[in-house]
Design an enzyme around this catalytic site. Structure first.
Site, PDB file in Angstrom:
ATOM      1  N   ILE A  20       0.848  -1.192   0.000  1.00  0.00           N
ATOM      2  CA  ILE A  20       0.000   0.000   0.000  1.00  0.00           C
ATOM      3  C   ILE A  20       0.890   1.250   0.000  1.00  0.00           C
ATOM      4  CG2 ILE A  20      -1.654   1.311   1.390  1.00  0.00           C
ATOM      5  CD1 ILE A  20      -2.807  -1.434   2.322  1.00  0.00           C
ATOM      6  N   TYR A 156      -7.732 -12.761  12.566  1.00  0.00           N
ATOM      7  CA  TYR A 156      -6.996 -11.482  12.662  1.00  0.00           C
ATOM      8  C   TYR A 156      -6.411 -11.327  14.065  1.00  0.00           C
ATOM      9  CZ  TYR A 156      -5.805  -6.824  10.947  1.00  0.00           C
ATOM     10  OH  TYR A 156      -5.123  -5.711  10.521  1.00  0.00           O
ATOM     11  N   LYS A 163      -4.349  -3.082  16.120  1.00  0.00           N
ATOM     12  CA  LYS A 163      -4.983  -2.000  15.334  1.00  0.00           C
ATOM     13  C   LYS A 163      -5.853  -1.128  16.232  1.00  0.00           C
ATOM     14  CE  LYS A 163      -3.331  -2.838  11.195  1.00  0.00           C
ATOM     15  NZ  LYS A 163      -2.147  -2.075  10.752  1.00  0.00           N
ATOM     16  N   THR A 194      -1.610  -8.356  -0.310  1.00  0.00           N
ATOM     17  CA  THR A 194      -0.219  -7.899  -0.184  1.00  0.00           C
ATOM     18  C   THR A 194       0.527  -8.958   0.628  1.00  0.00           C
ATOM     19  OG1 THR A 194      -0.660  -6.801   1.910  1.00  0.00           O
ATOM     20  CG2 THR A 194      -0.910  -5.448  -0.069  1.00  0.00           C
TER      21      THR A 194
END
Ligand code: NAP
Length: 256
Positions: A20, A156, A163, A194
């Site tokens: 990104i 996750y 996060k 990615t």
């Protein structure tokens, strides 16, 4: 004239041409920014150097964000070369692979510390070093987050906790740095294939679900995140700080 003409941007998080951060670098270049890149180790240097050179980057600086001395040295190089800084991009995350599959209950103390250190604390460490260089009237710091920091997603796991810490750090940093004319924001990107995403178990399933359920009925791409980064870094967003801005085809607004 570009939206970022003459702005000096230091970009952390280019691993390859799918990153990104690489799309952000390209968009910044197009808008007239001067670029500095960091890379985390010699093995990545092989991939990052040609990319950086292709955009005429002025600085290419090694920096593992776990190491305070390397962080300090990186910003010293920027100060000596440019005399200041306008934009900082933090596009960095890491958790050991075993933490990104299976039950969250099995999160290890070590995995938790590593994920939080690299993925959340590093923003604070970089912001602290960037602050004295951001002496213009509109400094901009941008980090990358994911909806898994607000809601539970399978696999996750500890990265979701990291996060959440990152997003709250954005708010505290915005409050602490605002009086010095520095804005701090996050972009919450939808799933994009990615290197980092490949480490999350069941990534394809999550991306497939977003394509089916999000208002725009598709996944987003790196360029769309880069567009939001240009806006947040530019004077167009000079009144915006402490925000988590979603670029996710609208997925986060859906309840059922
Ligand atoms: P990426 O290309 O793999 O980028 C991750 C970057 O983090 C790499 O450049 C990596 O460098 C760097 N990094 C990891 N540990 C580091 C350390 N100790 N010191 C310095 N750099 C380190 O993947 P990406 O998807 O573009 O990820 C960028 C950001 O976007 C991350 O914060 C990620 O969580 C976030 N994000 C991604 C998605 C997605 O679906 N892809 C969605 C929302 C948010 P090395 O490879 O050299 O270690």
């Amino acid at each position: 004239m570009g939206l970022l003409e003459g702005k000096r941007a230091f970009i952390f998080g280019v691993a390859n041409d799918k990153s990104i951060a690489w799309a952000i670098a390209q968009a910044f270049h197009q808008e007239g920014a001067k670029l500095a890149f960091s890379y985390s180790g010699e093995s990545v240097a092989k991939r990052v150097i040609p990319l950086a050179e292709s955009l005429g980057a002025e600085l290419l600086i090694p920096c593992d964000v776990r190491n305070d001395a390397e962080i300090a040295q990186a910003f010293t190089v920027v100060k000596e070369s440019w005399g200041g800084l306008d934009i900082l991009i933090h596009s960095i995350a890491f958790a050991p692979k075993d933490e990104l599959k299976g039950s969250f209950v099995n999160t290890t103390r070590e995995g938790f510390a590593t994920a939080l250190d690299i993925s959340a604390y590093s923003l604070i460490a970089l912001a602290r070093e960037a602050a004295p260089l951001m002496t213009g009237s509109d400094g901009s710091i941008i980090t990358l987050t994911y909806y898994g920091g607000q809601k539970v997603f399978p696999n996750y796991n500890v990265m979701g906790v990291a996060k959440a810490a990152l997003e709250m750090s954005v708010r505290y940093l915005a409050a602490a740095m605002g009086p010095d004319g520095i804005r701090v924001n996050a972009i919450s990107a939808g799933p994009i294939k990615t290197l980092a995403a490949a480490g999350v178990g069941g990534f394809n399933q999550i991306a497939g679900h977003v394509a089916e359920k999000a208002p725009l009925r598709r996944n987003i791409c790196q360029d769309e995140v880069a567009g939001a980064a240009v806006y947040l870094a530019s004077p167009l967003a000079r009144g915006v700080t402490g925000e988590v801005h979603f670029v996710d085809s609208g997925y986060n607004v859906i309840g059922l």
